[in-house]
Design a protein around this motif. Structure first.
Motif, PDB file in Angstrom:
ATOM      1  N   GLN A  40       0.840  -1.193   0.000  1.00 56.36           N
ATOM      2  CA  GLN A  40       0.000   0.000   0.000  1.00 56.36           C
ATOM      3  C   GLN A  40       0.877   1.246   0.000  1.00 56.36           C
ATOM      4  O   GLN A  40       2.024   1.223   0.482  1.00 56.36           O
ATOM      5  CB  GLN A  40      -0.904   0.007   1.223  1.00 56.36           C
ATOM      6  CG  GLN A  40      -2.033  -1.010   1.172  1.00 56.36           C
ATOM      7  CD  GLN A  40      -2.974  -0.873   2.343  1.00 56.36           C
ATOM      8  OE1 GLN A  40      -2.549  -0.579   3.464  1.00 56.36           O
ATOM      9  NE2 GLN A  40      -4.255  -1.095   2.094  1.00 56.36           N
ATOM     10  N   ARG A  53       3.798   2.424   2.616  1.00 52.71           N
ATOM     11  CA  ARG A  53       4.472   1.298   3.250  1.00 52.71           C
ATOM     12  C   ARG A  53       5.849   1.074   2.628  1.00 52.71           C
ATOM     13  O   ARG A  53       6.316   1.880   1.810  1.00 52.71           O
ATOM     14  CB  ARG A  53       3.609   0.042   3.115  1.00 52.71           C
ATOM     15  CG  ARG A  53       2.231   0.185   3.689  1.00 52.71           C
ATOM     16  CD  ARG A  53       2.247   0.515   5.181  1.00 52.71           C
ATOM     17  NE  ARG A  53       2.718  -0.573   5.996  1.00 52.71           N
ATOM     18  CZ  ARG A  53       1.926  -1.490   6.545  1.00 52.71           C
ATOM     19  NH1 ARG A  53       0.630  -1.443   6.358  1.00 52.71           N
ATOM     20  NH2 ARG A  53       2.438  -2.435   7.308  1.00 52.71           N
ATOM     21  N   PRO A  76       2.158   5.169  -5.537  1.00 56.02           N
ATOM     22  CA  PRO A  76       1.657   4.403  -6.688  1.00 56.02           C
ATOM     23  C   PRO A  76       2.551   4.548  -7.916  1.00 56.02           C
ATOM     24  O   PRO A  76       2.687   3.592  -8.693  1.00 56.02           O
ATOM     25  CB  PRO A  76       0.277   5.008  -6.929  1.00 56.02           C
ATOM     26  CG  PRO A  76      -0.159   5.459  -5.572  1.00 56.02           C
ATOM     27  CD  PRO A  76       1.093   5.958  -4.912  1.00 56.02           C
ATOM     28  N   VAL A 127       2.304  -0.776  -6.144  1.00 57.20           N
ATOM     29  CA  VAL A 127       1.911   0.043  -4.996  1.00 57.20           C
ATOM     30  C   VAL A 127       0.484   0.524  -5.215  1.00 57.20           C
ATOM     31  O   VAL A 127       0.188   1.190  -6.207  1.00 57.20           O
ATOM     32  CB  VAL A 127       2.855   1.242  -4.811  1.00 57.20           C
ATOM     33  CG1 VAL A 127       2.468   2.034  -3.570  1.00 57.20           C
ATOM     34  CG2 VAL A 127       4.292   0.776  -4.722  1.00 57.20           C
ATOM     35  N   SER A 128      -0.381   0.182  -4.291  1.00 62.25           N
ATOM     36  CA  SER A 128      -1.790   0.577  -4.404  1.00 62.25           C
ATOM     37  C   SER A 128      -2.041   1.844  -3.590  1.00 62.25           C
ATOM     38  O   SER A 128      -1.417   2.073  -2.562  1.00 62.25           O
ATOM     39  CB  SER A 128      -2.684  -0.556  -3.910  1.00 62.25           C
ATOM     40  OG  SER A 128      -2.433  -0.821  -2.545  1.00 62.25           O
ATOM     41  N   SER A 129      -2.979   2.620  -4.079  1.00 68.32           N
ATOM     42  CA  SER A 129      -3.287   3.887  -3.394  1.00 68.32           C
ATOM     43  C   SER A 129      -4.313   3.687  -2.291  1.00 68.32           C
ATOM     44  O   SER A 129      -4.923   2.642  -2.173  1.00 68.32           O
ATOM     45  CB  SER A 129      -3.797   4.910  -4.405  1.00 68.32           C
ATOM     46  OG  SER A 129      -4.924   4.404  -5.077  1.00 68.32           O
TER      47      SER A 129
END
Length: 119
Positions: A13, A16, A87, A117-119
């Motif tokens: 995420q 992180r 992201p 990488v997710s927002s």
């Protein structure tokens, strides 16, 4: 046997951390610079960070203050600690190394490891 073996990619995420590692095989002698590049879909492969055998480092502006490259010469391994992920850090990350044999310079690439990488 692959020359460079990467590990540590995956999904995280935003905000992180992830840590990448890349181990060079014992067949590679006289390792010089080691580096991480990344390539996002539809974009060129760009340098993320480079470290000399003596520990000198170079970073892309986009990762300064967030990523740290380090190496263990005894283990022929380079690491990339990625903190405060965004992201836009999503890409395939490639390990790169060069080695000298007299006047000859050899370049090696890892197979790549996906970082998402997710927002």
């Amino acid at each position: 046997q692959e020359d460079l073996v990467e590990a540590g990619g995956g999904l995280a995420q935003a905000g992180r951390s992830l840590r990448l590692s890349c181990a060079a095989s014992g067949n590679i002698r006289n390792l010089n610079n080691m580096a991480w590049y990344r390539q996002a879909p539809g974009k060129q492969r760009d340098l993320v960070a480079r470290i000399t055998r003596g520990g000198g480092t170079t970073y892309a502006d986009s990762v300064k203050g967030r990523f740290t490259i380090s190496r263990d010469n005894a283990k022929n391994t380079v690491y990339l600690q990625m903190n405060s992920l965004k992201p836009e850090d999503t890409a395939v990350y490639y390990c790169n190394a060069d080695a000298r044999d007299g006047l000859l310079l050899y370049a090696y690439w890892g197979q790549g490891t996906q970082v998402t990488v997710s927002s």
